[in-house]
Design an enzyme around this catalytic site. Sequence first.
Site, PDB file in Angstrom:
ATOM      1  N   GLY A  48       0.840  -1.189   0.000  1.00 37.65           N
ATOM      2  CA  GLY A  48       0.000   0.000   0.000  1.00 37.65           C
ATOM      3  C   GLY A  48       0.872   1.234   0.000  1.00 37.65           C
ATOM      4  O   GLY A  48       2.038   1.187   0.393  1.00 37.65           O
ATOM      5  N   GLN A  53       2.785   9.995   1.540  1.00 42.70           N
ATOM      6  CA  GLN A  53       4.097   9.346   1.537  1.00 42.70           C
ATOM      7  C   GLN A  53       4.937   9.732   0.318  1.00 42.70           C
ATOM      8  O   GLN A  53       6.146   9.495   0.307  1.00 42.70           O
ATOM      9  CB  GLN A  53       3.943   7.825   1.549  1.00 42.70           C
ATOM     10  N   CYS A  95       6.274   0.106   7.200  1.00 40.33           N
ATOM     11  CA  CYS A  95       5.843   1.285   6.446  1.00 40.33           C
ATOM     12  C   CYS A  95       7.026   1.766   5.614  1.00 40.33           C
ATOM     13  O   CYS A  95       8.144   1.857   6.125  1.00 40.33           O
ATOM     14  CB  CYS A  95       5.396   2.366   7.427  1.00 40.33           C
ATOM     15  N   LEU A  96       6.774   2.079   4.341  1.00 36.15           N
ATOM     16  CA  LEU A  96       7.850   2.552   3.468  1.00 36.15           C
ATOM     17  C   LEU A  96       8.432   3.869   3.975  1.00 36.15           C
ATOM     18  O   LEU A  96       9.556   4.211   3.640  1.00 36.15           O
ATOM     19  CB  LEU A  96       7.333   2.715   2.033  1.00 36.15           C
ATOM     20  N   HIS A 137      -4.108   1.084   7.667  1.00 34.73           N
ATOM     21  CA  HIS A 137      -2.785   1.717   7.717  1.00 34.73           C
ATOM     22  C   HIS A 137      -2.702   2.847   6.688  1.00 34.73           C
ATOM     23  O   HIS A 137      -2.258   3.955   7.011  1.00 34.73           O
ATOM     24  CB  HIS A 137      -1.727   0.632   7.454  1.00 34.73           C
ATOM     25  N   GLU A 138      -3.148   2.567   5.447  1.00 36.75           N
ATOM     26  CA  GLU A 138      -3.056   3.588   4.396  1.00 36.75           C
ATOM     27  C   GLU A 138      -3.992   4.763   4.696  1.00 36.75           C
ATOM     28  O   GLU A 138      -3.627   5.922   4.491  1.00 36.75           O
ATOM     29  CB  GLU A 138      -3.364   2.999   3.014  1.00 36.75           C
ATOM     30  N   HIS A 141      -2.632   7.222   7.134  1.00 32.57           N
ATOM     31  CA  HIS A 141      -1.671   8.182   6.567  1.00 32.57           C
ATOM     32  C   HIS A 141      -2.367   9.475   6.146  1.00 32.57           C
ATOM     33  O   HIS A 141      -1.780  10.551   6.202  1.00 32.57           O
ATOM     34  CB  HIS A 141      -0.984   7.587   5.333  1.00 32.57           C
TER      35      HIS A 141
HETATM   36 NI    NI Z   1       2.770   3.391   5.791  1.00 33.48          NI
END
Ligand code: NI
Length: 174
Positions: A48, A53, A95-96, A137-138, A141
Site C-alpha cells: 500500500g 508518503q 511502512c515505506l 494503515h493507508e 496516513h
Molecule cells: Ni505506511
Amino acid sequence: MILKIAKMGHPVLRRKAELVTEEDFKSGWVASTVNDMFDTMEDYNGVGLAAPQVHISKRLAVVEVPEPDGIPPTPMINPVVTPVTEREMQTWEGCLSIPGLIGLVPRPAAVRVDYLDIEGKPAHMVVEGFAAAAVQHECDHLDGVLYIDRIKDPKTLMFTDEYERHHSNLEDDD
Ligand code: NI
C-alpha cells in the site's frame, strides 16, 4: 514514474490531507498520480502507498495485497473506513516511510471502506485480516497517523531483520 518517498520526520506525513476534488479527476491529475503511485509501490515492494508518503497532501491511496487476504491493485480516493466488528486483531506492520522497522499493531479485525474509484464513482469493499490492516494503515496516513502511534507495547517495535531472526513464525524463537 517512481516518486520519492517521505520518511518519518517529514511534516507532510503528519498533516491531515485534503479531499481530492472533481477538478482533480477532470484534469487527469488523479489518473496520472495513481499511475505513479503504483509504479512507486511496486518498486518498493509495498502492499500500500498513501499520497502523503510521496509528498502529496491529498486523500488518495493505492493498495495491492497478495493472497490469501488479497486485494487486487486498487486506488482508493477520499476513502472512509468503518469497523464492522468489535473483534480486535494484532498485525505486524511496516511502512515505506519508516524503513527497516516493524511493529505489532492492534486494530479492528474487519472494516468496510467507502471510496471513489479511478473514474470518481462510489465504490466500497469489506476486508478482514491483513487486508483490513493494510487499508486502515493507508487511510491513517491521510490523517497524519503512523502505525507507531498505535503500537500498544513499544517492545514490539523492532528492526525487520531481527524480527525475521527471532519473531517470525517461519522458525522457532530463541
Ligand atoms: Ni505506511
